[in-house]
Scaffold this active site. Structure first.
Site, mmCIF file in Angstrom:
data_model
loop_
_atom_site.group_PDB
_atom_site.id
_atom_site.type_symbol
_atom_site.label_atom_id
_atom_site.label_comp_id
_atom_site.label_asym_id
_atom_site.label_seq_id
_atom_site.Cartn_x
_atom_site.Cartn_y
_atom_site.Cartn_z
ATOM 1 N N SER A 93 3.789 -7.615 2.025
ATOM 2 C CA SER A 93 3.759 -5.790 1.744
ATOM 3 C C SER A 93 2.263 -4.934 2.074
ATOM 4 O O SER A 93 1.607 -5.895 3.029
ATOM 5 C CB SER A 93 2.258 -6.639 0.291
ATOM 6 O OG SER A 93 2.340 -6.069 -0.163
ATOM 7 N N PRO A 94 2.601 -3.801 2.150
ATOM 8 C CA PRO A 94 1.167 -3.066 3.103
ATOM 9 C C PRO A 94 0.613 -3.905 2.754
ATOM 10 O O PRO A 94 -0.717 -3.859 1.085
ATOM 11 C CB PRO A 94 1.620 -2.340 3.081
ATOM 12 C CG PRO A 94 2.716 -1.964 1.769
ATOM 13 C CD PRO A 94 2.906 -3.362 1.385
ATOM 14 N N GLN A 142 4.791 2.475 5.818
ATOM 15 C CA GLN A 142 4.691 3.053 4.601
ATOM 16 C C GLN A 142 2.819 4.280 4.615
ATOM 17 O O GLN A 142 2.458 4.843 6.060
ATOM 18 C CB GLN A 142 2.817 2.033 3.954
ATOM 19 C CG GLN A 142 2.995 3.068 2.862
ATOM 20 C CD GLN A 142 1.942 1.427 1.573
ATOM 21 O OE1 GLN A 142 0.669 1.327 2.412
ATOM 22 N NE2 GLN A 142 2.418 1.756 0.570
ATOM 23 N N TYR A 171 -4.933 7.468 -3.269
ATOM 24 C CA TYR A 171 -5.250 8.252 -2.196
ATOM 25 C C TYR A 171 -4.680 9.763 -2.366
ATOM 26 O O TYR A 171 -4.042 10.029 -3.842
ATOM 27 C CB TYR A 171 -4.114 7.621 -1.322
ATOM 28 C CG TYR A 171 -4.786 5.783 -0.781
ATOM 29 C CD1 TYR A 171 -5.906 6.109 -0.387
ATOM 30 C CD2 TYR A 171 -4.051 5.100 -0.764
ATOM 31 C CE1 TYR A 171 -7.295 5.250 0.410
ATOM 32 C CE2 TYR A 171 -4.823 3.236 -0.233
ATOM 33 C CZ TYR A 171 -6.256 4.208 -0.473
ATOM 34 O OH TYR A 171 -6.241 3.101 0.215
ATOM 35 N N ARG A 231 5.324 3.877 -3.408
ATOM 36 C CA ARG A 231 4.877 3.109 -4.506
ATOM 37 C C ARG A 231 3.663 4.024 -5.306
ATOM 38 O O ARG A 231 3.332 5.312 -5.223
ATOM 39 C CB ARG A 231 3.607 2.349 -3.363
ATOM 40 C CG ARG A 231 2.386 1.660 -4.101
ATOM 41 C CD ARG A 231 1.819 0.651 -3.301
ATOM 42 N NE ARG A 231 2.981 -0.258 -2.739
ATOM 43 C CZ ARG A 231 2.449 -1.597 -2.998
ATOM 44 N NH1 ARG A 231 0.881 -2.080 -2.417
ATOM 45 N NH2 ARG A 231 3.115 -2.975 -2.822
ATOM 46 N N ARG A 236 -1.638 -11.653 0.011
ATOM 47 C CA ARG A 236 -2.591 -12.276 0.663
ATOM 48 C C ARG A 236 -1.850 -13.624 1.389
ATOM 49 O O ARG A 236 -2.009 -13.982 2.267
ATOM 50 C CB ARG A 236 -3.222 -13.024 -0.261
ATOM 51 C CG ARG A 236 -4.764 -11.551 -0.433
ATOM 52 C CD ARG A 236 -5.652 -12.178 -1.628
ATOM 53 N NE ARG A 236 -7.389 -10.997 -1.564
ATOM 54 C CZ ARG A 236 -6.942 -9.870 -2.191
ATOM 55 N NH1 ARG A 236 -5.424 -10.057 -3.065
ATOM 56 N NH2 ARG A 236 -7.411 -8.853 -2.390
#
Length: 771
Positions: free
Chosen positions: A418-419, A497, A579, A627, A721
């Protein structure tokens, strides 16, 4: 020994809990009374129960082996009496569209609720507990004054909880299905789930045996189906007759009977505290969990076990009640999370009705996330192999190691790194750290490795440490990284991304103070509306005008061109987490009154304009994903229905997959954290829109990945993680599953490490039973 100030009698190890009142004579209250009396015969214990001894609601009670083990340890006499009564079975039957599938190895025990109460009544009388039937408990305040301890086991409508609501602070949530408890005059030979697709809508039957000649039958359906069927106008007898007709095949034409059976809605009860002074909540008074994951009786009995143990182990009532809540709350919270996932699956049953039979059955079995691909394989390997075969998974291949094609890109497995923002760039330039970070994860076997959010301009960064793609130097830096991935880890795809921080920019590095403004050197922020992320703390952004919107759209286009030239395999547009583009989508952050604000289709306008512009310059054979935050976890924010509409809009514009995240849009959010907690949103979007989805959010094990994929809840699973903990997470997942196929090839230099090293001595003599 301590002595009670009221009675002067010894209290044993239970501190001052000598005189105990139990409000409610259900299984939890009775069992708590019996245990407390057994542990300290000097206690005076009184149970108040408004009903007669042989009155009871419902029919059968299911208890797990774990609960029974606790009962056996705490009170062998009760366990022995119950053991003689239990009906046990191992199988689950799932019947859908005329096809019956059986999964074995599950293990259940059940008995009649009336018989359970009789056993507990007898045990209480043996021990000297005072049972006051047909007696309403006095007000809880009076009990609290007259007794050392008051156990409120008075059910979901607890009067005690209501009286002290300012302390317990309960939240009660009603759900969307109606259900009724009935009984059938025969024993099912398995736990049975059956689906009836009627002219009114989908109905479901949950059935299980509780005696040699009797079964509990719960019929459940959405509120609107219940009303369309006219069941809202039926009494108990007619409801039983109608339900028997809907499920005549399952019942073999037999009748159903009720026992003061009423149609009701399930209510989830959550309390912030479980004790108020010397009053403590137990069972449904404190918490509820939907019947599809077990029984409230099971939780209540386990509460009683813990409460009795804590009163024995702690010096006084306050310490004991605190210990009881600390012990039980995490267990109950986990059960309630599983229960919510389960009840929501049944609420949305119509969404899954069209699935192939084995996928439908697997989705049902794994709905709560407590049963997984891995443990189901242990319980019934033949059933799991049939599910895999129906899904086209080759024999010997875990679902996570099957390929997926998006446009011209074929991913060799379903794992995405994942980013993750690393905050380690200088002037937006990716350096050696990013080469090592992303290169290591690519060598580690993931099918797709994603960059962090790469910012389209200097003022679009979150922090001074964020990477960018607005200069030739940055493009060259990224090309160095993609070149390494393609050469050293052939078959691994790398995606970029792209995003803009919007109102969440110009902040410190995460470990210096996440979302805290820079102490100096701030740059001006822009957003859909002039709303700071954290009122009184964050910088107030400038609301974008037409010129600003055009400039930012051009920045995204230029960055997308550079990403293609840097040889990225996939592009993702970041429209999540508050964002800039996410800020347009949420009604909490977009207060505009022009063409870019107001209803959802207007809030979508600018993100779709950016998507279209990016898609136009991005190579046609390479995929673009988006996303989104599928919920804001805040009142008035983006809802699950909105998320479906957002995903549908992007898919209609050519998005190849939707990366379904949640939250981080407003500072006051209240996420419902838990294992795989965001995946239901991906599941719904996949089912409703028909677009491939990437599931994210506390997916921590390869077993979770296999389960989500095989159930059809996701097409790809993104893990963050776990990849920080172990860059070779995917290769190690393959090794743990004894998989050596093309979905997870080890790089040649690492082949010697493809088997887990021994962890200790293994040459000790083996035990010889004959000796």
């Amino acid at each position: 020994m301590r002595r009670s100030r009221r009675s002067g009698r010894p209290s044993g190890r239970g501190g001052s809990a000598v005189r105990v009142a139990v409000a409610g004579g259900g299984p939890g209250g009775l069992y708590a009374a019996a245990l407390l009396k057994r542990l300290d015969p000097a206690r005076e214990i009184t149970v108040f129960e408004r009903n007669a001894p042989d009155d009871t609601f419902g029919f059968g009670v299911v208890l797990s082996d774990e609960t029974l083990g606790g009962i056996e340890h705490a009170d062998p006499g009760v366990y022995a009496a119950l053991r003689e009564e239990f009906v046990r079975w191992d199988d689950i039957d799932i019947v859908h569209r005329g096809k019956s599938l059986r999964s074995g190895g599950h293990g259940f025990s059940a008995l009649g609720r009336r018989r359970l109460l009789a056993v507990l009544h007898e045990r209480c009388r043996e021990l000297g507990v005072s049972l006051r039937f047909r007696t309403e408990a006095p007000p809880v305040g009076e009990l609290a004054s007259a007794y050392d301890l008051v156990i409120a086991a008075d059910g979901v409508n607890s009067a005690a909880r209501g009286a002290y609501a300012d302390v317990f602070r309960p939240r009660v949530e009603e759900h969307r299905c109606r259900y009724i408890w009935l009984s059938a005059p025969f024993a099912f030979d398995a736990f049975r789930f059956e689906i009836a697709e009627t002219e009114h809508g989908v109905m479901q039957l949950h059935g299980y045996p509780y005696a040699a000649d009797a079964s509990t039958v719960i019929v459940e359906m959405r509120e609107e189906v219940w009303r369309r069927a006219g069941l809202d106008r039926c009494g108990e007898r007619e409801s039983a007759e109608r339900c028997a007709a809907y499920f005549a095949d399952a019942l073999g034409g037999r009748a159903l009977t009720g026992n003061r059976s009423l149609w009701t809605v399930f209510r989830t009860v959550v309390c912030e505290r479980w004790s108020a002074g010397n009053v403590v909540l137990l069972g449904d008074a404190a918490h509820t969990a939907h019947f599809s994951v077990g029984s409230g009786t099971k939780l209540a009995v386990e509460d009683a076990l813990a409460l009795a143990a804590c009163l024995r182990e702690r010096p006084g009532v306050p310490e004991a009640l605190a210990a009881y809540e600390a012990e039980r709350r995490p267990v109950v919270a986990s059960t309630q999370r599983a229960a919510r996932a389960s009840l929501e699956w049944f609420e949305e049953l119509e969404r899954y009705a069209g699935q192939p039979p084995y996928r439908f059955a697997f989705s049902l079995l794994t709905r709560s996330r407590r049963i997984t691909h891995g443990n189901l394989r242990v319980r019934d390997p033949g059933f799991v192999r049939a599910v895999e075969a129906e899904a086209g998974v080759p024999e010997g291949t875990p679902p996570m190691f099957t390929p997926l094609r998006l446009r011209g890109l074929t991913l060799r497995n379903r794992v995405v790194c994942s980013p993750m923002d690393m905050y380690s760039a200088v002037d937006g330039l990716p350096g050696d750290f990013h080469l090592v970070h992303l290169g290591a994860r690519a060598l580690g076997g993931a099918g797709l490795v994603m960059t962090e959010m790469v910012c389209v301009s200097p003022s679009g960064r979150i922090t001074p440490g964020c990477t960018g793609l607005w200069s030739d130097e940055q493009e060259a830096g990224w090309r160095r990284i993609t070149g390494f991935v393609h050469e050293a880890a052939p078959g691994t795809a790398i995606g970029c991304q792209l995003g803009h921080s919007g109102r969440k920019g110009s902040t410190k590095l995460m470990w210096e103070g996440m979302d805290d403004p820079l102490p100096a050197g701030n740059w001006p922020l822009v957003a859909p509306s002039a709303l700071p992320y954290r009122a009184g703390v964050s910088q107030v952004p400038h609301a974008l005008d037409a010129a600003g919107l055009g400039a930012i759209r051009s920045q995204f286009v230029a960055a997308a061109r550079r990403a293609a030239q840097a040889d990225f395999d996939l592009l993702e547009l970041h429209c999540a987490h508050g964002y800039l583009l996410s800020g347009f989508l949420s009604p909490l952050t977009n207060h505009r009154t022009d063409a870019y604000g107001g209803p959802l289709d207007a809030r979508l306008r600018f993100p779709l304009e950016v998507f279209d512009a990016v898609r136009e310059v991005w190579p046609a054979d390479r995929p673009v994903t988006v996303r989104i935050s599928a919920t804001d976890w805040a009142p008035g924010g983006t809802t699950a229905d909105d998320a479906v509409a957002i995903a549908r809009a992007f898919a209609a514009h050519g998005a190849d997959a939707i990366d379904v995240s949640t939250g981080q849009v407003v500072a006051g959010e209240r996420p419902a954290f838990g294992r795989s907690y965001q995946t239901p949103y991906a599941d719904r979007i996949r089912a409703d829109v028909g677009v491939p989805v990437i599931a994210v959010g506390a997916i921590s094990s390869w077993d979770d990945v296999n389960s989500l994929l095989l159930a059809g809840r996701a097409d790809l699973c993104a893990l963050a993680r776990p990849h920080l903990y172990d860059p070779h997470w995917t290769l190690h997942a393959a090794a743990d599953q004894d998989y050596t196929g093309p979905g997870a090839p080890w790089p040649a230099p690492y082949l010697a490490g493809s088997r887990k090293p021994p962890t200790g001595r293994t040459d000790a003599p083996k035990p010889r039973p004959a000796l």
